[in-house]
Design an enzyme around this catalytic site. Sequence first.
Site, short mmCIF file in Angstrom:
data_model
loop_
_atom_site.label_atom_id
_atom_site.label_comp_id
_atom_site.label_asym_id
_atom_site.label_seq_id
_atom_site.Cartn_x
_atom_site.Cartn_y
_atom_site.Cartn_z
N GLY A 97 25.84 48.24 -41.69
CA GLY A 97 25.65 48.12 -40.25
C GLY A 97 24.16 47.96 -40.01
O GLY A 97 23.34 48.73 -40.54
N ALA A 98 23.80 46.95 -39.20
CA ALA A 98 22.40 46.55 -39.09
C ALA A 98 21.44 47.71 -38.75
O ALA A 98 20.45 47.92 -39.46
CB ALA A 98 22.27 45.40 -38.10
N GLN A 137 36.04 47.28 -42.71
CA GLN A 137 35.22 48.20 -41.90
C GLN A 137 35.97 48.66 -40.65
O GLN A 137 35.75 49.77 -40.18
CB GLN A 137 33.90 47.52 -41.48
N ASP A 192 24.34 41.36 -36.49
CA ASP A 192 23.41 41.59 -37.61
C ASP A 192 22.08 40.89 -37.40
O ASP A 192 21.04 41.33 -37.86
CB ASP A 192 24.04 41.15 -38.92
N ARG A 204 19.70 43.31 -48.85
CA ARG A 204 20.69 42.45 -48.18
C ARG A 204 19.94 41.45 -47.29
O ARG A 204 18.93 41.82 -46.69
CB ARG A 204 21.67 43.27 -47.32
#
Length: 380
Positions: free
Chosen positions: A49-50, A198, A239, A91
Amino acid sequence: MAAMVPTIEWTEKAVRILDQTQLPHTVVYRECTDYRMVARAIRELAIRGAPAIGVAAAMGAALGARAIQSRDRADFLKQFHIICDEIRTARPTAVNLFWALDRVERAAKSSTASSTGALKEELVALGKLMLDEDIVLNKQLGRVGAALIPDHASILTHCNTGSLATGGYGTALGVIRAAVESGKRVHVYVDETRPVLQGARLTAWELLQDQIPCTLITDSMAGSLMRRGKIDICIVGADRIAANGDTANKIGTYSVAVLAKAHRLPFYVAAPMSTIDFNLASGESIPIEERDPEEVTSMPTASGRVVTAPKGVPVYNPAFDVTPAALIRAIITERGAVPPGQLRKLKAMARAVVRERRSSSPDLKARAERPVRSTRRPIT
Ligand code: MRU
């Protein structure tokens, strides 16, 4: 609301990360005692999760800084830069990772600390502050977004944007939480969110804990529900949002947005300002992570992964897609909700707020209680 399980904590000895790969079966923590363990936790989706990735990166960098032996400032900064660069590779898509590391590096460079020891302490304090700030901003964002949720709304959401995806409270799920806290009755349809689930594993878990009425569906059921009039609005996280409002989010988000358009349903994106990448003109240049084919050829279960596809089948596994701005009714941030084409207004506002904060330095808790100002009339 139930007390939320902390996603990430600084414990002096370690960065303590709730291992989301084990949810919903087991609540287990990873004690990350060095920055490489934090980078690995990000890469392996133990924390994801950002906004949560951003906080983890800042705390990981602080762990790294603490282990630097050199007392020479220039050498310290050089080593710190190498550490931050290594975490940057964890990431590629969530811009909060880069935003957080740029912020801690800027803070290190501009610090007036009298020694590298004092500078290390400042970086630890900044990591903790970024966790607290994230929760405050999410609550502000939640209040902005709650105004857009009608009473008795049936809401479709995709992926997990809750407490687990952030420092706490959540973005899109934070909007839903805030709507419920303000007395609105809602029902949430949760896309399971293949391939990593998720929605099924994390969002359903959070909603059940908070006793917010919800129903889990597979991703392919959303269109049928919309057609039957079961969905009123869609709300998702992000994101990375480009300057024109194009939004990268969990794979499958684009399909939800297209379906929403076809059924004339409002489609909202909720994200903090730190998720907006004003350096990118459009979503075309957002880097999209491709992940291990195993995520597609198998499913996670309580006792390990179960293979669901023949060995050797070619797989394509992009973790994110880009929803064009034209499909988004509004982007909800802590600074207000605007149509995607007006994001720059929020940027100008954020600058003004930073100037105001520098002059008055109110504490975070006071800011959380402050009413949110809006530059424009609300979008409905
Ligand atoms: O691969 P993930 O689980 O990190 O993807 C997360 C998402 O796509 C979320 O929707 C996004 O980060 C927003 S979280 C508040």
